[in-house]
Design an enzyme around this catalytic site. Structure first.
Site, PDB file in Angstrom:
ATOM      1  CB  CYS A  75      -0.976   0.049   1.226  1.00 39.07           C
ATOM      2  SG  CYS A  75      -2.197  -1.154   1.286  1.00 39.07           S
TER       3      CYS A  75
ATOM      4  CG  HIS B 152      -6.329   1.850  -0.486  1.00 42.03           C
ATOM      5  ND1 HIS B 152      -5.194   2.489  -0.872  1.00 42.03           N
ATOM      6  CD2 HIS B 152      -5.786   0.696   0.415  1.00 42.03           C
ATOM      7  CE1 HIS B 152      -4.118   1.863  -0.118  1.00 42.03           C
ATOM      8  NE2 HIS B 152      -4.550   1.033   0.670  1.00 42.03           N
TER       9      HIS B 152
END
Length: 396
Positions: free
Chosen positions: A81, A346
């Site tokens: 991430c 995201h």
């Protein structure tokens, strides 16, 4: 040498499969927007780091070819991430190291519907997963349930925080309510709905105490930033566009991540604190100098943990901090004016660069209805389980 962001761009973040596009379409849209923002032709770009997690090797090249076939080096970056901020860090290092005057950092993701598994690159055999050690710590302390793995490990960090410090479910939900409220003013956000605290608490449970409206969704999208030298700024008259990268650091897991047996440490609080500390030491600035923050709220609890890691409050005080209104408009800082990961979305490879884009718009005074008044210094925090944390400090 100094480095500056002079152009940013991003797509709207979308639900997976809701738009008929490929990852190279996303990159063309975001990259072209960043170049147009700076008024710079792609032919000026000397190197291109491209971040993503879910496509095949050299997908970066395939995507960048939509911007031009100039033959410049393209680097494929995967850091879970934290991928987008890692691509940005590479671009900054190329410029500050004197190798290049103009580097384009790109990040994208085309994801599948449904919850993210045990890390972006967990693999089919969990025993060989790069995050197996992290989940092993969790399982030893909490067992392993049937809820989505990433929500489970962060949810267990929330349970620990509640048990250790008295943090309440309402304080965790306040993060979700704040970020959903902020996203209502962001046309690029995947969600733009406002929810009350009670609605956040009453949403579908994912892993107690986390509800669906406290968890970031899977998303499609791309973002980009053009990073240049001071010489390039002067030669091209880009002073009005330039935002300085005044500090940046990456930290990866140390013994502190695993020695305590705590999910709070496993999901990255010590790593975030280490990266922030290096930024403060290197820049001569502190959290008291920051006006606006884009941080990695993959789950509501991670926003609270990051408050503490950045020095915005002491250990255990983050629930009271968000409850006080100190991290929204009218408070000491505005955190996640974009809506954050929870509401903006995201797409893993794009997230860190979307944070940078939001801060550049804020520091230029170009953020429209979500503008933070008088913002001069912005901080971005992007973390990936497995693990890496990147903290970036920007100044107008």
């Amino acid at each position: 040498m100094k480095s500056y962001i002079v152009g940013v761009g991003m797509t709207k973040f979308e639900k997976p499969e809701s738009r008929d596009w490929q990852y190279w379409d996303m990159v063309k849209e975001a990259g072209s927007a960043a170049l147009a923002d700076a008024g710079i032709d792609y032919g000026r770009v000397e190197q291109v780091p491209v971040g993503y997690c879910f496509q095949a090797s050299t997908a970066g090249q395939r995507a960048v070819y939509e911007l031009g076939l100039s033959g410049v080096p393209v680097y494929n970056v995967n850091n879970n991430c934290a991928t987008g901020a890692t691509a940005l860090m590479m671009a900054r290092q190329f410029v500050e190291g004197g190798l290049n005057d103009c580097v384009l950092a790109l990040g994208f993701e085309k994801m599948k519907k449904g919850a993210l598994g045990g890390g972006a690159d967990a693999g089919s055999d969990f025993k060989t997963s790069p995050v197996a050690r992290h989940y092993g710590i969790m399982a030893a302390g909490h067992g392993f349930e049937m809820s989505p793995p990433t929500a489970q490990i962060f949810g267990n960090a929330a349970r620990e925080h509640m048990e250790r410090y008295g943090t309440t479910a309402a304080q965790l939900a306040a993060v979700g309510a704040k970020n959903h409220r902020h996203s209502a003013n962001n046309p690029n956000a995947q969600f733009q709905d406002v929810y009350s605290l009670d609605e956040i608490l009453a949403a579908k449970p994912i892993h107690d105490p986390l509800t669906k409206l406290q968890c970031s969704p899977t998303s499609d999208g791309a973002a980009a930033a053009l990073v240049v030298s001071e010489r390039f700024v002067v030669e091209h008259g880009l002073h009005d566009k330039a935002v300085e990268i005044v500090g940046q650091a990456m930290a990866t897991d140390t013994e502190a991540s695993f020695s305590s047996g705590s999910c709070i440490d496993v999901v990255g609080k010590p790593v975030s604190a280490a990266a922030a500390r290096r930024v403060w030491e290197g820049s001569g600035l502190g959290i008291e100098d920051v006006d606006v923050v884009e941080l990695h709220d993959c789950f509501s609890v991670n926003e609270l943990l990051t408050y503490e890691a950045l020095g915005m409050c002491g250990d255990g005080a983050s629930g009271r901090l968000v409850e006080s209104g100190a991290t929204t408009y009218g408070g000491r800082w505005v955190v996640n004016p974009s809506g954050g990961l929870i509401s903006k979305g995201h797409p893993l490879g794009a997230t860190g660069l979307a944070q940078a884009a939001e801060l550049v718009w804020q520091l230029r005074g170009e953020a429209g209805a979500r503008q933070v008044p008088g913002a001069r210094v912005g901080l971005a925090h992007n973390i990936g389980l497995g693990g890496a944390a990147v903290v970036t400090l920007l100044r107008r």
